[in-house]
Design a protein around this motif. Structure first.
Motif, PDB file in Angstrom:
ATOM      1  N   ASP A  15       0.963  -1.066  -0.030  1.00 58.08           N
ATOM      2  CA  ASP A  15      -0.039   0.068   0.091  1.00 58.08           C
ATOM      3  C   ASP A  15       0.833   1.200   0.086  1.00 58.08           C
ATOM      4  OD1 ASP A  15      -2.164   1.916   0.186  1.00 58.08           O
ATOM      5  OD2 ASP A  15      -2.317   1.632   2.610  1.00 58.08           O
ATOM      6  N   ILE A  16       0.640   2.222  -0.994  1.00 64.27           N
ATOM      7  CA  ILE A  16       1.201   3.328  -0.812  1.00 64.27           C
ATOM      8  C   ILE A  16       0.637   4.558  -0.835  1.00 64.27           C
ATOM      9  CG2 ILE A  16       3.397   2.300  -2.388  1.00 64.27           C
ATOM     10  CD1 ILE A  16       1.723   3.837  -4.781  1.00 64.27           C
ATOM     11  N   SER A  17      -0.559   4.578  -0.157  1.00 57.91           N
ATOM     12  CA  SER A  17      -1.378   5.546   0.156  1.00 57.91           C
ATOM     13  C   SER A  17      -0.888   6.621   0.913  1.00 57.91           C
ATOM     14  CB  SER A  17      -2.724   5.232   0.690  1.00 57.91           C
ATOM     15  OG  SER A  17      -2.534   4.262   1.718  1.00 57.91           O
ATOM     16  N   GLY A  18      -0.947   7.813   0.467  1.00 61.21           N
ATOM     17  CA  GLY A  18      -0.184   9.097   1.130  1.00 61.21           C
ATOM     18  C   GLY A  18       1.073   9.110   0.817  1.00 61.21           C
ATOM     19  N   ALA A  19       1.607   8.351  -0.081  1.00 59.95           N
ATOM     20  CA  ALA A  19       2.960   8.579  -0.686  1.00 59.95           C
ATOM     21  C   ALA A  19       2.700  10.106  -1.885  1.00 59.95           C
ATOM     22  CB  ALA A  19       3.360   7.480  -1.516  1.00 59.95           C
ATOM     23  N   GLU A  20       4.170  10.593  -1.655  1.00 58.78           N
ATOM     24  CA  GLU A  20       4.437  11.453  -2.689  1.00 58.78           C
ATOM     25  C   GLU A  20       4.388  11.225  -4.015  1.00 58.78           C
ATOM     26  OE1 GLU A  20       5.055  14.497  -1.465  1.00 58.78           O
ATOM     27  OE2 GLU A  20       5.106  13.871   0.520  1.00 58.78           O
ATOM     28  N   LEU A  21       4.017  12.178  -4.752  1.00 60.90           N
ATOM     29  CA  LEU A  21       3.820  12.075  -6.251  1.00 60.90           C
ATOM     30  C   LEU A  21       4.885  11.241  -7.187  1.00 60.90           C
ATOM     31  CD1 LEU A  21       2.108  12.727  -8.659  1.00 60.90           C
ATOM     32  CD2 LEU A  21       3.206  14.652  -9.087  1.00 60.90           C
ATOM     33  N   GLU A  22       6.196  11.823  -6.575  1.00 64.21           N
ATOM     34  CA  GLU A  22       7.369  10.700  -7.357  1.00 64.21           C
ATOM     35  C   GLU A  22       7.140   8.934  -7.162  1.00 64.21           C
ATOM     36  OE1 GLU A  22       8.663  14.979  -6.780  1.00 64.21           O
ATOM     37  OE2 GLU A  22       7.470  13.387  -5.418  1.00 64.21           O
ATOM     38  N   THR A  23       6.474   8.817  -6.071  1.00 63.05           N
ATOM     39  CA  THR A  23       6.742   7.427  -5.558  1.00 63.05           C
ATOM     40  C   THR A  23       5.292   6.863  -6.339  1.00 63.05           C
ATOM     41  OG1 THR A  23       7.560   7.977  -3.279  1.00 63.05           O
ATOM     42  CG2 THR A  23       6.090   5.888  -3.506  1.00 63.05           C
ATOM     43  N   VAL A  26       5.918   5.939  -9.744  1.00 66.21           N
ATOM     44  CA  VAL A  26       6.620   4.455  -9.978  1.00 66.21           C
ATOM     45  C   VAL A  26       6.022   3.519  -9.558  1.00 66.21           C
ATOM     46  CG1 VAL A  26       8.771   3.439  -9.294  1.00 66.21           C
ATOM     47  CG2 VAL A  26       8.987   5.781  -9.762  1.00 66.21           C
ATOM     48  N   ARG A  27       5.289   3.451  -8.580  1.00 66.22           N
ATOM     49  CA  ARG A  27       4.517   2.279  -7.817  1.00 66.22           C
ATOM     50  C   ARG A  27       3.069   1.912  -8.039  1.00 66.22           C
ATOM     51  NH1 ARG A  27       8.407  -1.404  -6.419  1.00 66.22           N
ATOM     52  NH2 ARG A  27      10.525  -0.350  -5.794  1.00 66.22           N
ATOM     53  N   ALA A  28       2.351   3.151  -8.053  1.00 67.04           N
ATOM     54  CA  ALA A  28       0.936   3.269  -8.186  1.00 67.04           C
ATOM     55  C   ALA A  28       0.458   2.129  -9.250  1.00 67.04           C
ATOM     56  CB  ALA A  28       0.117   4.225  -8.380  1.00 67.04           C
ATOM     57  N   GLY A  29      -0.597   1.404  -9.247  1.00 63.56           N
ATOM     58  CA  GLY A  29      -1.221   0.501 -10.133  1.00 63.56           C
ATOM     59  C   GLY A  29      -0.493  -0.657 -10.435  1.00 63.56           C
ATOM     60  N   VAL A  30       0.468  -1.106  -9.655  1.00 63.11           N
ATOM     61  CA  VAL A  30       1.076  -2.278 -10.074  1.00 63.11           C
ATOM     62  C   VAL A  30       0.504  -3.453  -9.591  1.00 63.11           C
ATOM     63  CG1 VAL A  30       3.405  -3.654  -9.676  1.00 63.11           C
ATOM     64  CG2 VAL A  30       3.532  -1.169 -10.220  1.00 63.11           C
ATOM     65  N   HIS A  31       0.280  -4.535 -10.211  1.00 63.07           N
ATOM     66  CA  HIS A  31      -0.331  -5.675  -9.849  1.00 63.07           C
ATOM     67  C   HIS A  31       0.386  -6.967 -10.651  1.00 63.07           C
ATOM     68  CE1 HIS A  31      -3.905  -4.245  -7.963  1.00 63.07           C
ATOM     69  NE2 HIS A  31      -4.025  -3.436  -8.957  1.00 63.07           N
ATOM     70  N   ARG A  32       1.157  -7.738  -9.823  1.00 65.53           N
ATOM     71  CA  ARG A  32       2.060  -8.802 -10.114  1.00 65.53           C
ATOM     72  C   ARG A  32       1.172 -10.277 -10.351  1.00 65.53           C
ATOM     73  NH1 ARG A  32       5.975  -6.588  -6.088  1.00 65.53           N
ATOM     74  NH2 ARG A  32       7.149  -5.139  -7.367  1.00 65.53           N
ATOM     75  N   THR A  33       1.646 -10.848 -11.489  1.00 64.01           N
ATOM     76  CA  THR A  33       1.060 -12.200 -11.660  1.00 64.01           C
ATOM     77  C   THR A  33       1.594 -13.257 -10.643  1.00 64.01           C
ATOM     78  OG1 THR A  33       2.509 -13.132 -13.328  1.00 64.01           O
ATOM     79  CG2 THR A  33       0.686 -11.593 -13.945  1.00 64.01           C
ATOM     80  N   HIS A  34       1.284 -14.687 -10.840  1.00 60.35           N
ATOM     81  CA  HIS A  34       1.933 -15.603 -10.141  1.00 60.35           C
ATOM     82  C   HIS A  34       3.404 -15.684 -10.508  1.00 60.35           C
ATOM     83  CE1 HIS A  34       1.001 -17.293 -13.716  1.00 60.35           C
ATOM     84  NE2 HIS A  34       2.007 -18.458 -13.755  1.00 60.35           N
ATOM     85  N   GLU A  35       3.907 -15.141 -11.319  1.00 62.81           N
ATOM     86  CA  GLU A  35       5.197 -15.164 -11.808  1.00 62.81           C
ATOM     87  C   GLU A  35       6.180 -14.013 -10.961  1.00 62.81           C
ATOM     88  OE1 GLU A  35       6.377 -17.401 -13.652  1.00 62.81           O
ATOM     89  OE2 GLU A  35       4.929 -18.325 -14.753  1.00 62.81           O
ATOM     90  N   LEU A  36       5.412 -13.218 -10.308  1.00 64.85           N
ATOM     91  CA  LEU A  36       6.205 -12.071  -9.451  1.00 64.85           C
ATOM     92  C   LEU A  36       7.271 -11.458 -10.303  1.00 64.85           C
ATOM     93  CD1 LEU A  36       6.628 -14.248  -6.195  1.00 64.85           C
ATOM     94  CD2 LEU A  36       4.744 -12.608  -6.682  1.00 64.85           C
TER      95      LEU A  36
END
Length: 408
Positions: A15-23, A26-36
């Motif tokens: 969870d990156i809620s509350g993070a700065e825009l730069e973060t 880079v990190r928002a919306g990422v969902h990994r599959t079973h392959e990680l």
């Protein structure tokens, strides 16, 4: 071989809620599959398989979540939508095939015959043509007003006005609109304020936080940042975005999974790039302002800009696009453009490579002479999108233009 795990049950990142825009970029919306996988996955598939006929029926009816068909459900596209929505502080985003497809989808979803739009005349030339020619075919009337004249905006709004549409900063004269003030005018009449945020991006301006209802981007520009793909996106509240999504599902102006992946990668460096673009553009704008053969420079970062203070209030930077008028007319402007050596003569903007164009005969070439005159698109106007090359090298190349035009 790894154990088989359903790809429709992705593993979310922290969870990156509350993070700065730069973060967030880079990190928002990422969902990994079973392959990680570390980098976001691309899903180049037209459709998705169901475990049963009942599951297929449930997804098509909306009773169950999950991917169906890449025209309107694709994991890579959804990751891009989640990230840009987070960056713009919107509830939801809908990705489209181009920036103009984003405008089309918004208007077709939220307007109907008999509705009225008030639009700044200081918009991208194709946007002007879209409202004036094509929306008129569907019985949607558009009144064009000066971007900076609030009295014109107020006077133009009527009982059937459903949308106020603008770009700020504008293309190509870098005019600024008071977003908060226009939001108030729109909401007094139960209309939506739609802002094209292409020039600034969420790295420099977030219109939704200033009162706008919807933000539109040509992702082709700065969101990509390297001139690789064409795409668009609409950001706003769930209620309006559900309607936009419904149009996209039916009409199909869809972003491809590959393009969405490219835009995801572009967003990761957006904040860094916009800072660099802004710094270089301000340097070049000041340099151009010192030239005796330059009649005017249009860049919000200049203290001489009529709306410099407003720009400072609602933007955290001034962007990478500027325009200027040289002494002479079209002949001199063309000689100037042709005289540069490495600046790319192309109408695109927002690239790592600096670009140069003649708006009167390219981006705004389809406008009538009267419309060009009213919009300030003169024959001696040149637009430059400042890239990431050395500032001194860009100046040297522009100097070649002055020489070629006989203005050195």
């Amino acid at each position: 071989m790894a154990n088989s795990v359903k790809n429709d049950s992705p593993i979310p990142v922290a969870d990156i809620s509350g993070a700065e825009l730069e973060t967030i970029a880079v990190r928002a919306g990422v969902h990994r599959t079973h392959e990680l996988e570390h980098s976001e996955a691309i899903f180049p598939t037209s459709s998705f398989v169901f475990n049963s006929a009942a599951e297929a029926a449930a997804r098509f009816s909306g009773e169950a979540e999950g991917n169906i068909y890449s025209r309107f459900t694709n994991p890579t596209v959804q990751m891009f939508e989640e990230r840009i929505a987070a960056m713009e502080c919107g509830e939801r985003a809908v990705a489209t095939a181009s920036g103009m497809a984003a405008i089309l989808s918004t208007c077709m979803a939220l307007l109907q015959q008999g509705d009225h739009v008030v639009c700044s005349r200081s918009v991208f030339g194709t946007t002007n043509v879209f409202f004036e020619k094509y929306m008129a075919k569907f019985g949607i009337e558009t009144t064009f007003v000066d971007l900076t004249d609030m009295d014109q905006w107020r006077s133009a709004v009527g009982d059937n006005t459903r949308m106020l549409f603008l770009e700020t900063p504008s293309n190509p004269l870098c005019e600024i609109a008071d977003i908060t003030l226009l939001a108030g005018i729109a909401h007094e009449h139960d209309a939506l304020l739609v802002v094209d945020n292409c020039f600034c991006t969420p790295a420099l301006q977030r219109p939704l936080l200033l009162g706008a209802d919807i933000v539109i981007h040509s992702a082709t520009k700065y969101l990509d940042g390297q001139g690789r793909c064409v795409g668009g996106v609409v950001v706003g509240k769930n209620q309006q975005m559900e309607e936009v999504f419904g149009f996209l599902r039916s009409a199909g102006p869809t972003m491809s999974p590959f393009n969405a992946w490219v835009f995801l990668k572009g967003l990761e460096t957006l904040c860094l790039r916009m800072k660099a673009h802004s710094e270089s553009a301000l340097d070049i704008a000041k340099w151009l302002s010192s030239k005796a053969s330059v009649e005017a420079v249009f860049y919000t970062g200049l203290e001489t800009h009529a709306q410099h203070e407003l720009a400072k209030q609602q933007q955290s930077g001034f962007g990478g696009v500027l325009s200027f008028r040289i002494k002479g007319g079209k002949e001199e402007a063309w000689k100037f453009i042709d005289g540069t050596q490495f600046l790319s003569i192309t109408a695109n903007l927002g690239d790592t490579k600096s670009t140069i164009t003649h708006p009167a005969t390219t981006t705004h070439g389809r406008l009538s002479d009267e419309s060009k005159m009213r919009s300030g698109i003169t024959d001696n106007l040149i637009r430059v999108s400042v890239g990431l090359e050395s500032v001194e090298d860009i100046k040297k190349d522009l100097q070649l233009g002055f020489v070629a035009a006989g203005l050195s």
